[in-house]
Design an enzyme around this catalytic site. Structure first.
Site, short mmCIF file in Angstrom:
data_model
loop_
_atom_site.label_atom_id
_atom_site.label_comp_id
_atom_site.label_asym_id
_atom_site.label_seq_id
_atom_site.Cartn_x
_atom_site.Cartn_y
_atom_site.Cartn_z
N ASN A 81 -11.24 -2.70 3.03
CA ASN A 81 -11.18 -3.04 1.61
C ASN A 81 -10.02 -3.97 1.28
O ASN A 81 -10.02 -4.67 0.28
CB ASN A 81 -11.06 -1.77 0.77
CG ASN A 81 -9.84 -0.95 1.15
OD1 ASN A 81 -9.42 -0.95 2.29
ND2 ASN A 81 -9.26 -0.25 0.20
N ASP A 100 0.85 -1.16 0.00
CA ASP A 100 0.00 0.00 0.00
C ASP A 100 0.90 1.23 0.00
O ASP A 100 1.99 1.16 0.57
CB ASP A 100 -0.76 -0.03 1.34
CG ASP A 100 -2.20 0.33 1.16
OD1 ASP A 100 -2.61 0.40 0.01
OD2 ASP A 100 -2.89 0.55 2.17
N ASP A 119 17.46 -35.99 20.91
CA ASP A 119 17.63 -35.30 19.62
C ASP A 119 16.89 -33.97 19.59
O ASP A 119 17.28 -33.05 18.89
CB ASP A 119 17.06 -36.15 18.47
CG ASP A 119 18.01 -37.26 18.10
OD1 ASP A 119 19.09 -37.31 18.72
OD2 ASP A 119 17.68 -38.07 17.21
N LYS A 140 -7.02 -5.77 -6.24
CA LYS A 140 -5.93 -6.32 -5.42
C LYS A 140 -5.97 -7.84 -5.43
O LYS A 140 -4.95 -8.51 -5.61
CB LYS A 140 -6.05 -5.82 -3.97
CG LYS A 140 -5.64 -4.37 -3.80
CD LYS A 140 -5.54 -4.02 -2.32
CE LYS A 140 -4.89 -2.66 -2.15
NZ LYS A 140 -4.63 -2.34 -0.76
N ASP A 160 -4.45 -1.91 5.17
CA ASP A 160 -4.90 -1.49 6.50
C ASP A 160 -6.41 -1.32 6.59
O ASP A 160 -6.97 -1.33 7.66
CB ASP A 160 -4.20 -0.20 6.92
CG ASP A 160 -4.36 0.90 5.87
OD1 ASP A 160 -5.04 0.65 4.86
OD2 ASP A 160 -3.81 1.99 6.06
#
Length: 993
Positions: A705, A351, A799, A683, A702
């Protein structure tokens, strides 16, 4: 109602058969509720706890372990005598491991499912509607609002549905729709239709979207869509439809599990078949079935030996430690497997606002008129430093600091910025940063006034809280703001009417104006030169506009504001303030003062990070809701594009991208580094195309959308300051919203993968050794060298500790200079497979050899012959072949103790070998990873514990060893270091070049 934005207000009202003044009738409300349903997002059908638990057992390795545990459990039932207790240890321990792993898995999944529920917080509780059953506006629950309802919204309200605006009841209507569109400033709305049927949400200026906030003004509108039909509802559907793919590591481990299961099945069947001839041996009491069960138990032991039980736990621990290291760098990882996925990221889609830039508008250039000589107009141009809201920075002229108070034009410019402004700065004491109160653009002007300090106010001794508005306060004490003429779309400006604070002041009332340059300059008749005003001529106007055009395009792409004064405004009582159409008349006959150019500046450290990405073979794509010019300018500033690079086929708007044929869209995603004016669907589409090229994509976001794309990308990265929806849909949250943090996290991811390869290989070569050991004892007909409970102890505890410590290996120095590894790269290549077979073969042979040594040569051993040892099953008191041999000696604990001690010691040597894949121990000594040295010490201590502390030797069927035995253990174990050094030498010199 589809495409409400393209219809007139009359068409919208007619579509629902409703009047703007009365609203829907109760009968219409009932019909619409039946037709469209309630205005809410349906609750997500989450997986039940039982389904989640079952999912944890879909992993092949886990299923094999579960099967082994069940079989061991059944066999333990039939054990007799003192073996009964120890027989139950094995299935019980395996089940405990599986339960612990399942708990971690379920907890991770549960967190992930909260994403869709977080969307609920954007659903408004109440709404104000006009309905025919009441004269006045009524408040109802937002879920009861239906399409066709007439709704009223005012400043501070959350929009209850997608609404087509009918009338605006204030000068302007501003909406903060950043959660939905990612626009950094609030948007001014209007009521005219937008004729474009394909308009993106940013361009639907006559629509209000559900969940967004009214920033200023009041309006009435008609509800176009509700619930799932709204823009936020569409996002929810996209998120619900997005299935999480497995991470590259999970896919690798699945493939590995498949290969392992095939190999194990083959070996188990082979061991059982090899020994069919021994089913009738006297040791089984002559019973063929008991013989078959005995060898079946050995086959199960083999399965247990072949599965690295500790692997799931060690991987989880390593990833968890990685998350802690990342958290210190401000990257908070929400899902463990994604830590490793970061390491193979090949594309980062970022963004712009707030990630690559600071999301804090700041003025970086300004100019005033220096002098006018006929047609010649000379400007004083200044640049301003500082890229945040902090009142720290300098005013520079020709790159040298100047005092703003020396320039009369700057004093007036600062006065306009301070007074024609409704915003202020605030110092947030908890975060320790300056924040905006009000509009971003206006806050940039407030900050500029503080940096200019035109009246040389003493600010050095002020606290940060007092410093925030110190210089603005001085200006506001000189002039008193009487009233504001609000911004409107037609004149693209706003103004304030001010009077001098002291009644006998030399200056009279003034109007200060700020707005879009073309609109304000057209209404200027004069320009300010020093303290005088000079008539505005054509050439002067051209000069001013040419500089503004230059600033607004090219590398800078600044957002310019013109500032002007009306020296003799009309009297206050002559002005009609409730009619905004008259405002244009009052803002005429202006004197041009200056222009400020501002931008959302790139973060300081971003340019270096972009270069790091380039070196590491990672492509950075900027995706933004902003316009194309601004986006390209920022790309040039931060190094995504070169200064003079032609970006014709490397930057697209959402519309340009949509207009391309599908094949060209794919190609565009292969080339492009900048997408502007995009919507959420773009996007997700970009991520899909990138994934079709086998790219591993990290996507930042953020807003609400961004959530579908965050969920779809291999790595969704949300901003710490972002919405809860974005955070819950992502794999990682950036606490500081900083792009550079992503690059640091990628580096950490690569280091984790390298270390993971080391410990997975370490554990596997150990398991190969155990398998070879059991296979050899069965094939040669020797007594058991290791029993399942001992194998479990080695696989889990002895191990497990060094394997976990290998997760702390320091990263390679050139880790960010290599291209990202391809997700298809196998965990174990052909050469490495050969290496593990060679080392594993040695481990197995050494373990069997140690047990056989005790029988054949040890001082305290029985000194039997090799033939007696390989045919021990036939041993009985009456057998002439075993004359003078006590048959019980073949069940003595000493050979097992020797075998186990050799196995553990070799494993510790192997851990040292695993410090680096191909570097010699001479170049990379053990102390480069002090954790490993410590874990080896701890593992050996635990081994001594089961040898020397009662009742553990009895449970593990072991016997204490003395120094004589330990020297033999070391002689058998240490050569493994030499063997691996030879293999590393071959790899370095003959395979890597």
């Amino acid at each position: 109602m589809e495409a409400a934005h393209s219809k007139t207000t009359e068409e919208c009202l007619a579509y629902f058969g409703v009047s703007e003044t009365t609203g829907l009738t109760p009968d219409q409300v009932k019909r619409h509720l039946e037709k469209y349903g309630h205005n809410e997002l349906p609750a997500e059908e989450g997986k039940s706890l039982w389904e989640l638990v079952l999912e944890q057992f879909e992993d092949l390795l886990v299923r094999i372990l579960l099967l082994a545990a069940c079989i061991s459990f059944v066999l333990a039932w039939f054990e007799e005598g003192e073996e009964t207790v120890t027989a139950f240890v094995e299935p019980f321990v395996i089940l405990l491991i599986l339960i612990a792993n399942a708990i971690v898995g379920v907890w991770q999944e549960r967190n992930a499912e909260n994403a869709i529920e977080a969307l609920k917080e954007y659903e408004p509780e109440m709404g104000k509607v006009y309905r025919a059953d009441r004269k006045s506006v009524q408040r109802i629950k937002a879920r009861d609002i239906v399409p066709g309802d007439i709704v009223e919204v005012a400043v501070g309200d959350k929009v209850p549905a997608d609404i087509r605006i009918l009338t605006i009841k204030s000068t302007t209507l501003r909406v903060d729709q950043s959660i939905l569109t990612g626009e950094s400033v609030s948007v001014i709305k209007h009521t005219e239709p937008v004729p474009d049927p394909r308009a993106v949400n940013q361009d639907k200026k006559n629509m209000l979207f559900s969940g967004t906030n009214i920033a200023a003004g009041k309006a009435i509108g008609i509800v176009a869509t509700t619930g799932v039909g709204t823009e936020i509802g569409k996002i929810r559907d996209q998120m619900a439809a997005t299935e999480q793919d497995k991470t590259p590591l999970q896919q690798k481990l699945d493939e590995f599990g498949e290969q392992l299961s095939k190999v194990i099945s083959l070996i188990c069947v082979a061991v059982w078949l090899i020994n069919i001839g021994h089913f009738n041996d006297p040791v089984h009491g002559g019973s063929w079935i008991r013989g078959a069960i005995y060898y079946f138990k050995i086959a199960v032991a083999l399965a247990v030996a072949a599965i690295p039980e500790g692997l799931p736990a060690v991987i989880t621990t390593c990833l968890a430690l990685g998350t802690r290291r990342m958290a210190k760098k401000n990257a908070i990882v929400r899902s463990l497997p994604s830590v490793e996925t970061l390491g193979c990221t090949s594309v980062i889609c970022s963004d712009k606002t707030g990630t690559l830039t600071t999301n804090q508008m700041s003025v970086c250039k300004m100019f005033i008129i220096d002098r006018i000589d006929g047609d010649l107009c000379l400007l004083n141009e200044f640049s301003v430093t500082g890229s945040t809201y902090a009142p720290e920075g300098e005013v520079l002229k020709n790159d040298k600091p100047v005092r703003s108070g020396q320039y009369d034009g700057l004093v007036e410019l600062a006065t306009i910025c301070a007074l024609c402004n409704d915003s202020s700065l605030d110092f947030n004491e908890t975060k320790g940063i300056y924040e905006k109160v009000g509009e971003a653009t206006e806050t940039a002007l407030t900050t500029l006034v503080e940096k200019m300090n035109v009246f040389n106010t003493e600010v050095r001794n002020l606290s940060k809280v007092e410093r925030a508005n110190a210089c603005n306060s001085v200006i506001r004490q000189l002039m008193k703001k009487e009233f504001t003429l609000e911004f409107s779309r037609d004149r693209k400006s706003m103004s304030v009417y001010c009077s001098p604070a002291k009644s006998r002041a030399a200056v009279g009332n003034k109007m200060f104006v700020k707005g879009a340059p073309e609109g304000v300059i057209d209404r200027c008749n004069y320009v300010r030169v020093g303290t005088t005003r000079v008539p505005m001529t054509g050439p002067v106007k051209e000069k001013i506009l040419s500089v503004i055009k230059e600033w607004g395009t090219g590398r800078d792409t600044l957002r310019c504001l013109a500032l002007a004064t009306r020296d003799t405004p009309p009297k206050r009582e002559e002005m009609v303030l409730d009619d905004s159409t008259k405002f244009m008349e009052y803002e005429t006959d202006l004197t041009f003062v200056g222009v400020v150019g501002m931008l959302d500046p790139p973060r300081k450290e971003v340019m270096g990070s972009i270069q790091l990405c380039r070196d590491a073979g990672i492509r950075v794509i900027m995706i933004t809701g902003d316009n194309k010019g601004t986006a390209i300018a920022i790309c040039r500033r931060i190094g995504i594009f070169g200064e003079n690079e032609d970006v014709a086929d490397r930057a697209y708007t959402g519309r340009e991208f949509d207009d391309l044929p599908l094949a060209e869209q794919r190609e565009a995603c292969r080339r492009a580094c900048c997408f502007a004016r995009v919507e959420p669907t773009h996007k997700s589409k970009i991520v899909e195309y990138l994934q079709s090229f086998d790219e591993i994509t990290a996507m930042t976001g953020d807003g609400v959308n961004d959530a579908p794309a965050l969920k779809k990308a291999e790595i969704g990265i949300a901003m710490g300051s972002g919405t809860a929806v974005a955070k819950t849909a992502s794999e990682m949250v950036l606490a500081d919203d900083n792009f550079s943090t992503i690059v640091a996290a990628v580096e950490e991811g690569r280091a984790i993968y390298n270390n993971m390869k080391q410990f997975i290989r370490y554990l596997i070569s150990s398991n190969v050794g155990e398998v070879v050991c059991i296979f050899l004892t069965a094939a040669l007909g020797l007594p058991e060298a290791l029993i399942p409970v001992q194998l479990l102890w080695v696989n889990l505890v002895t191990d497990g500790l060094p394997a976990t410590a290998l997760g702390f290996n320091p990263p390679d120095l050139d880790i960010m200079d290599r291209p990202p590894r391809t997700p298809k790269e196998p965990l174990i290549s052909g050469w490495l497979f050969f290496r593990y077979m060679a080392i594993g073969g040695y481990v197995g042979a050494a373990t069997v050899g140690a047990a056989a040594w005790w029988f054949l040569y040890a001082e305290d051993g029985p000194h039997v012959t090799y033939s007696q040892l390989t045919h021990f099953m036939k041993c009985s008191e009456h057998s002439p072949d075993f004359e003078g041999v006590d048959c019980e000696v073949f069940e003595a604990p000493q050979p097992m103790t020797m075998a186990l001690s050799v196995l553990v010691t070799i494993e510790m040597c192997n851990a040292l070998n695993s410090l680096s894949e191909n570097q010699s121990l001479v170049r990379m000594p053990p102390w480069v990873n002090i954790w490993l040295v410590g874990s080896i010490g701890l593992s050996m201590s635990l081994h001594f514990l089961i040898l020397y502390v009662d009742p553990l030797p009895m449970i593990f069927k072991l016997q204490a060893l003395d120094l004589y035995h330990w020297l033999m253990v070391l002689k058998i174990s240490l050569p493994v270091i030499g063997l691996d050094e030879i293999l590393k030498f071959v790899a370095r010199n003959y395979l890597e070049g």
